[in-house]
Structures are given as C-alpha cells and as structure tokens.
Design an enzyme around this catalytic site. Structure first.
Site, PDB file in Angstrom:
ATOM      1  N   ARG A   1      12.024  -6.459   4.732  1.00 52.17           N
ATOM      2  CA  ARG A   1      12.041  -5.002   4.524  1.00 52.17           C
ATOM      3  C   ARG A   1      13.098  -4.337   5.411  1.00 52.17           C
ATOM      4  O   ARG A   1      13.215  -4.638   6.588  1.00 52.17           O
ATOM      5  CB  ARG A   1      10.667  -4.418   4.853  1.00 52.17           C
ATOM      6  CG  ARG A   1      10.685  -2.895   4.880  1.00 52.17           C
ATOM      7  CD  ARG A   1       9.305  -2.294   4.912  1.00 52.17           C
ATOM      8  NE  ARG A   1       8.489  -2.764   6.006  1.00 52.17           N
ATOM      9  CZ  ARG A   1       7.203  -2.478   6.123  1.00 52.17           C
ATOM     10  NH1 ARG A   1       6.591  -1.745   5.223  1.00 52.17           N
ATOM     11  NH2 ARG A   1       6.520  -2.935   7.142  1.00 52.17           N
TER      12      ARG A   1
ATOM     13  N   ARG B   1      -9.141   1.085   9.492  1.00 49.29           N
ATOM     14  CA  ARG B   1      -8.743  -0.288   9.796  1.00 49.29           C
ATOM     15  C   ARG B   1      -9.763  -1.004  10.675  1.00 49.29           C
ATOM     16  O   ARG B   1      -9.577  -2.177  10.984  1.00 49.29           O
ATOM     17  CB  ARG B   1      -7.423  -0.266  10.562  1.00 49.29           C
ATOM     18  CG  ARG B   1      -6.206  -0.509   9.706  1.00 49.29           C
ATOM     19  CD  ARG B   1      -5.011  -0.156  10.566  1.00 49.29           C
ATOM     20  NE  ARG B   1      -3.916  -1.040  10.363  1.00 49.29           N
ATOM     21  CZ  ARG B   1      -2.797  -0.698   9.712  1.00 49.29           C
ATOM     22  NH1 ARG B   1      -2.660   0.479   9.178  1.00 49.29           N
ATOM     23  NH2 ARG B   1      -1.833  -1.554   9.608  1.00 49.29           N
TER      24      ARG B   1
ATOM     25  N   LYS C   1       0.842  -1.210   0.000  1.00 49.72           N
ATOM     26  CA  LYS C   1       0.000   0.000   0.000  1.00 49.72           C
ATOM     27  C   LYS C   1       0.875   1.259   0.000  1.00 49.72           C
ATOM     28  O   LYS C   1       0.641   2.183  -0.771  1.00 49.72           O
ATOM     29  CB  LYS C   1      -0.915   0.019   1.245  1.00 49.72           C
ATOM     30  CG  LYS C   1      -1.775  -1.230   1.392  1.00 49.72           C
ATOM     31  CD  LYS C   1      -2.657  -1.165   2.635  1.00 49.72           C
ATOM     32  CE  LYS C   1      -1.908  -1.093   3.954  1.00 49.72           C
ATOM     33  NZ  LYS C   1      -1.125  -2.299   4.287  1.00 49.72           N
TER      34      LYS C   1
ATOM     35  N   ARG D   1      12.280  -2.257  10.684  1.00 48.33           N
ATOM     36  CA  ARG D   1      11.241  -1.668  11.523  1.00 48.33           C
ATOM     37  C   ARG D   1      11.047  -2.585  12.727  1.00 48.33           C
ATOM     38  O   ARG D   1      11.089  -3.809  12.593  1.00 48.33           O
ATOM     39  CB  ARG D   1       9.929  -1.583  10.717  1.00 48.33           C
ATOM     40  CG  ARG D   1       9.532  -0.168  10.414  1.00 48.33           C
ATOM     41  CD  ARG D   1       8.417  -0.080   9.428  1.00 48.33           C
ATOM     42  NE  ARG D   1       7.145  -0.625   9.892  1.00 48.33           N
ATOM     43  CZ  ARG D   1       6.004  -0.497   9.227  1.00 48.33           C
ATOM     44  NH1 ARG D   1       5.979   0.148   8.073  1.00 48.33           N
ATOM     45  NH2 ARG D   1       4.886  -1.018   9.691  1.00 48.33           N
TER      46      ARG D   1
ATOM     47  N   ARG E   1       0.331  -8.959  13.561  1.00 50.50           N
ATOM     48  CA  ARG E   1      -0.301  -7.915  12.737  1.00 50.50           C
ATOM     49  C   ARG E   1      -1.251  -8.539  11.716  1.00 50.50           C
ATOM     50  O   ARG E   1      -2.330  -7.994  11.441  1.00 50.50           O
ATOM     51  CB  ARG E   1       0.774  -7.085  12.010  1.00 50.50           C
ATOM     52  CG  ARG E   1       1.512  -6.135  12.941  1.00 50.50           C
ATOM     53  CD  ARG E   1       2.840  -5.669  12.359  1.00 50.50           C
ATOM     54  NE  ARG E   1       2.720  -4.909  11.147  1.00 50.50           N
ATOM     55  CZ  ARG E   1       3.725  -4.717  10.280  1.00 50.50           C
ATOM     56  NH1 ARG E   1       4.915  -5.262  10.509  1.00 50.50           N
ATOM     57  NH2 ARG E   1       3.540  -4.000   9.205  1.00 50.50           N
TER      58      ARG E   1
END
Ligand code: AP5
Length: 219
Positions: A126, A87, A15, A159, A170
């Site tokens: 990532r 969300r 996204k 992160r 998550r």
C-alpha cells in the site's frame, strides 16, 4: 435508508476501501478511528502525539482515548459506518452503551474475511498520498504514473506502520484483542461474513446485496 454499520476485520481486509464506497452510496458518515488518529498525528495535537507511539509499534491506542474520541465524533450521526472500531471487548461494550443512549441500534456488523498472506501483501504494497490521503496499491490499484498521486501528483509514501515487522505485530494484536468480537457480535445475531478476498468491485456488490436483503427483512 439510514444504516448503522460496523466494518470488522483484520488490518488490510479492505474495510477503509469499502467504507468509503458504501458510505458515499448511502449518503452516510464514515468514521475511521485510524484516519482520525492519523489526522491528529499530522496536526501534532496532544491526542496525536500520545497515539503515535502506539500506532508505530502496531499496538492499540488505550480504550479510554478511543471511546472518548468516538463519542465526540458520533454525537449527531444518524447513519454511519464505523471502520476500525470497536477493536476490544471494552470498546464494544462502551459502544453498545453509547448506541443505547442515542437510541440507534446497529443495523449489522460486517466481518471482512481475507486469507493471512493476502493481508500481508495488501498492506506491504500500500502507498498513500501524504497530501490528500488517497490510497493505492503497487499491484492491485496502482497509480497512473508510478509513485505519484493520480489526483494531485504528490509523490506517494508508505504508511509508517505498513512495514513487514509492524504488519506482523498488528495482525497478532488483531488475533489476540479483536477476534473475541466475532463471537460477541455473532451472539447478538447481527454478524454478516463478507468474502473480502475478492476484487474490490465484487466485495462492494456482496455488501450491497447483503444490505438490500436486510432492508427486505425490515432490519
Ligand atoms: P487503522 O488505520 O484502522 O488500520 P487497520 O485496521 O490496521 O486497517 P488498515 O487501514 O490497514 O486496513 P483496511 O482494512 O482499512 O484496508 P484498506 O481498505 O486500507 O489503524 C491503525 C492504527 O491506529 C492501529 O494499529 C492502532 O494503533 C490505532 N487504532 C485505530 N483504531 C483503533 C481502535 N479502535 N482502538 C485502538 N487503537 C486503534 O486496504 C488495504 C490495502 O489493500 C490498500 O492498498 C488497498 O488498495 C488494498 N485493497 C483493498 N481492498 C482490496 C481488494 N478487494 N483487493 C485487492 N486489494 C485491496
């Protein structure tokens, strides 16, 4: 054309990557609730200090905090992409009320669909630059020099919520609290599914084509 879009989808669906590309193409604002929260964490604001414990645990920050934040950010925007919001159903309903007050209906909600294992691979691989927040992936979009930001040479970091354990949490929070929004927007008739498992440039092309079809229908 001034478009108002929601990018909906699980963590790691791309996204943020696509919101940046499409927002710059259309010259509109990108509002990413995760980015705003991380900026507050870095700056040590009361909002950031409160949000950090939820984020590090892979849980959602409370609705009232998020809704107030989005209302402040969107005040003057005419065209925008919101990424990572809404969300929950409560957030979606509050967002509808805000859009009605602003007299700016959504153009469309794009649903990013990606197989589960690919989401895990994208998130755990990532790496980001702590100086300018640019994002890389060890395999899918590696930096030119291993471990260093292409733009400023700063050593890249992961992160804190991209560990396998927090990613798993998550994804289950997404399943429980965010997937009801798919039906919510489908009923409103403005949901468009995107094959987001493909390469970044292919996903961008699919989004641009969907948006130009909408423009053709006058939506
Ligand atoms: P947030 O920052 O919004 O995280 P997220 O939704 O979990 O999304 P991500 O940024 O992880 O994924 P993305 O879909 O943007 O993918 P990206 O483009 O980065 O939220 C973080 C936390 O903040 C939440 O857990 C919560 O605590 C809190 N929060 C935020 N909003 C909230 C809200 N509304 N309510 C309550 N709490 C909230 O890509 C991921 C990786 O994949 C990158 O490495 C990228 O290079 C790679 N990649 C992207 N596209 C492709 C592709 N097509 N092919 C291969 N690799 C790709």
């Amino acid at each position: 054309m001034s478009v108002r879009l929601v990018f909906l989808g699980p963590p790691g669906a791309g996204k943020g990557t696509q919101a940046q590309l499409i927002a710059s193409q259309y010259g509109i604002d990108q509002l990413a609730t995760g980015d705003i929260l991380r900026r507050n964490v870095r700056q040590g604001t009361p909002l950031g200090m409160d949000a950090k414990r939820y984020m590090d645990a892979g849980e959602l920050v409370p609705d009232d905090v998020i809704i107030g934040m989005v209302e402040r950010e969107l005040q003057d925007a005419s065209g925008f992409i919101v990424d990572g919001f809404p969300r929950t159903l409560a957030q979606a309903e509050a967002f509808d009320a805000l859009l009605e007050r602003m007299a700016t209906p959504l153009t469309a909600v794009l649903l990013f669909e990606v197989p589960r294992q690919q989401l895990v691979d994208r998130l755990t691989g990532r790496w980001i630059c702590p100086a300018d927040q640019s994002s890389y992936h060890l395999v899918f979009s590696p930096p030119r020099v291993t471990g260093e930001c292409d733009l400023c040479g700063t050593p890249l970091v992961q992160r804190s919520d991209d560990t396998l354990e927090t990613v798993t949490k998550r994804l289950s929070v997404y399943d429980e609290q965010t997937t009801p929004l798919i039906e919510y927007y489908r009923r409103k008739g403005n949901l468009i599914a995107i094959h987001a498992e493909r390469a970044v440039s292919d996903v961008t092309a699919e989004i641009l084509s969907a948006l130009s079809q909408l423009a053709g229908t006058g939506a």
